[in-house]
Design a protein around this motif. Sequence first.
Motif, PDB file in Angstrom:
ATOM      1  N   LYS A 134     -13.824  -2.824  -5.802  1.00  0.00           N
ATOM      2  CA  LYS A 134     -13.900  -3.173  -4.378  1.00  0.00           C
ATOM      3  C   LYS A 134     -13.458  -4.631  -4.175  1.00  0.00           C
ATOM      4  O   LYS A 134     -12.700  -4.946  -3.263  1.00  0.00           O
ATOM      5  N   SER A 135     -13.926  -5.532  -5.068  1.00  0.00           N
ATOM      6  CA  SER A 135     -13.560  -6.948  -4.971  1.00  0.00           C
ATOM      7  C   SER A 135     -12.069  -7.141  -5.194  1.00  0.00           C
ATOM      8  O   SER A 135     -11.404  -7.885  -4.455  1.00  0.00           O
ATOM      9  N   LEU A 136     -11.528  -6.491  -6.228  1.00  0.00           N
ATOM     10  CA  LEU A 136     -10.113  -6.643  -6.530  1.00  0.00           C
ATOM     11  C   LEU A 136      -9.256  -6.104  -5.396  1.00  0.00           C
ATOM     12  O   LEU A 136      -8.219  -6.690  -5.056  1.00  0.00           O
ATOM     13  N   THR A 137      -9.685  -5.016  -4.790  1.00  0.00           N
ATOM     14  CA  THR A 137      -8.962  -4.436  -3.667  1.00  0.00           C
ATOM     15  C   THR A 137      -9.017  -5.379  -2.460  1.00  0.00           C
ATOM     16  O   THR A 137      -8.003  -5.617  -1.803  1.00  0.00           O
ATOM     17  N   PHE A 152      -9.281  -8.544  -2.388  1.00  0.00           N
ATOM     18  CA  PHE A 152      -8.458  -9.740  -2.582  1.00  0.00           C
ATOM     19  C   PHE A 152      -6.999  -9.419  -2.803  1.00  0.00           C
ATOM     20  O   PHE A 152      -6.188 -10.295  -3.074  1.00  0.00           O
ATOM     21  N   GLY A 153      -6.620  -8.144  -2.699  1.00  0.00           N
ATOM     22  CA  GLY A 153      -5.225  -7.753  -2.799  1.00  0.00           C
ATOM     23  C   GLY A 153      -4.673  -7.643  -4.211  1.00  0.00           C
ATOM     24  O   GLY A 153      -3.463  -7.595  -4.397  1.00  0.00           O
ATOM     25  N   PHE A 154      -5.551  -7.611  -5.200  1.00  0.00           N
ATOM     26  CA  PHE A 154      -5.071  -7.458  -6.586  1.00  0.00           C
ATOM     27  C   PHE A 154      -4.694  -6.022  -6.912  1.00  0.00           C
ATOM     28  O   PHE A 154      -3.948  -5.768  -7.840  1.00  0.00           O
TER      29      PHE A 154
END
Length: 140
Positions: free
Chosen positions: A132-135, A137-139
Amino acid sequence: MQLANFTMDMLRYTCILSGCDYLEGLDGLGVKTSHQLVRQFKGDINRVISYLRLEKLKNLPEDYEARFRKAELTFRHQRVYDPRTKKLTFLNPLPEGLDASELDFLGEDLPDDIAHGIATGKGIDIFKKLFKSLTAFGFI
């Protein structure tokens, strides 16, 4: 293939030489030839690699010996989860003189709670949060 008087080290060398998950195989060097070379040189992997470099496979990559050593270290000392201590540890103790911080290819050292969660299947929530965090932040 004869395995009489073949040690575990010799078997591991044969497997690595013929190609494994940790080191790609070389053209013309399958299990049979690897076994023959390890047997011929009585398990002296330095002599096997020297022979390959000088006689058999003159195009052996320059860094092959270093990559072979990494593969061997990975087979012998990769990080594993110990359910008794609930911690990550090395499959076998590291030889003297090797510093775990320089051996990142053996696996990342994780905090005990995360390692335990992953090993027991309860770590899926951690992955969901990370994803969820990576998504966000656009990673991904």
